[in-house]
Design a protein around this motif. Structure first.
Motif, short mmCIF file in Angstrom:
data_model
loop_
_atom_site.label_atom_id
_atom_site.label_comp_id
_atom_site.label_asym_id
_atom_site.label_seq_id
_atom_site.Cartn_x
_atom_site.Cartn_y
_atom_site.Cartn_z
N LYS A 34 -69.95 -64.66 50.70
CA LYS A 34 -68.92 -64.47 49.67
C LYS A 34 -68.15 -63.16 49.85
O LYS A 34 -67.20 -62.90 49.13
CB LYS A 34 -69.57 -64.47 48.28
CG LYS A 34 -70.12 -65.81 47.87
CD LYS A 34 -70.81 -65.69 46.53
CE LYS A 34 -71.60 -66.93 46.20
NZ LYS A 34 -72.45 -66.74 45.02
N GLY A 35 -68.60 -62.33 50.81
CA GLY A 35 -67.94 -61.04 51.03
C GLY A 35 -68.33 -60.00 50.00
O GLY A 35 -67.66 -58.98 49.86
N GLU A 36 -69.41 -60.24 49.27
CA GLU A 36 -69.86 -59.30 48.25
C GLU A 36 -70.70 -58.17 48.84
O GLU A 36 -70.87 -57.13 48.21
CB GLU A 36 -70.65 -60.03 47.16
CG GLU A 36 -69.78 -61.00 46.39
CD GLU A 36 -70.55 -61.83 45.37
OE1 GLU A 36 -71.76 -61.60 45.18
OE2 GLU A 36 -69.92 -62.73 44.78
N ARG A 37 -71.22 -58.40 50.04
CA ARG A 37 -71.95 -57.37 50.77
C ARG A 37 -71.61 -57.50 52.24
O ARG A 37 -71.30 -58.58 52.73
CB ARG A 37 -73.46 -57.54 50.62
CG ARG A 37 -73.96 -57.16 49.25
CD ARG A 37 -75.42 -56.83 49.31
NE ARG A 37 -75.92 -56.54 47.98
CZ ARG A 37 -77.18 -56.51 47.65
NH1 ARG A 37 -78.10 -56.76 48.56
NH2 ARG A 37 -77.55 -56.23 46.44
N ASP A 38 -71.72 -56.38 52.95
CA ASP A 38 -71.48 -56.38 54.39
C ASP A 38 -72.81 -56.21 55.11
O ASP A 38 -73.60 -55.33 54.76
CB ASP A 38 -70.55 -55.23 54.79
CG ASP A 38 -69.15 -55.42 54.24
OD1 ASP A 38 -68.68 -56.57 54.17
OD2 ASP A 38 -68.52 -54.40 53.88
N PRO A 39 -73.03 -57.04 56.15
CA PRO A 39 -74.26 -56.88 56.92
C PRO A 39 -74.26 -55.58 57.71
O PRO A 39 -73.20 -55.13 58.17
CB PRO A 39 -74.26 -58.09 57.86
CG PRO A 39 -72.90 -58.69 57.80
CD PRO A 39 -72.21 -58.15 56.60
#
Length: 113
Positions: A34-39
């Protein structure tokens, strides 16, 4: 669509499959999709291995999934991807070859006129 989700669907994997491979929870994979966190870097490398694509592709910085399998139909992308993978000496060699080909073509074009 987020590339992580796109790649997961292309491979017919569940979020749980991806989570298990990268050592994270399904919820975290959902956040990535969802693009809520970046790996982080380690996770990006694992995702790259799982999906057999470059980290740049996952991040959206390249449209070439894997530089080992460059589609030569798009010469600009193929050249840029190939050049990026070369060491400095080979980059310089390739640059010299290109300059020589362009000069030769220019001479041929001048002869035609």
């Amino acid at each position: 669509m987020n590339r992580i989700k796109q790649l997961r669907l292309e491979k017919h994997l569940l979020q749980s499959d991806v989570a298990k491979y990268i050592g994270k929870s399904e919820r975290i994979v959902g956040f990535y999709e969802k693009g809520e966190r970046d790996p982080n870097t380690d996770t990006l490398l694992k995702l790259s291995e799982l999906f057999d694509v470059s980290v740049d592709y996952i991040l959206g910085k390249s449209d070439v999934k894997n530089s080992k399998t460059i589609n030569l139909d798009n010469i600009d992308i193929a050249f840029a991807s190939g050049l990026k993978g070369l060491n400095k000496e080979n980059q310089e060699t390739l640059k010299n070859i290109m300059e020589g080909l362009l000069a030769e073509q220019e001479l041929e074009d001048d002869k035609k006129d």
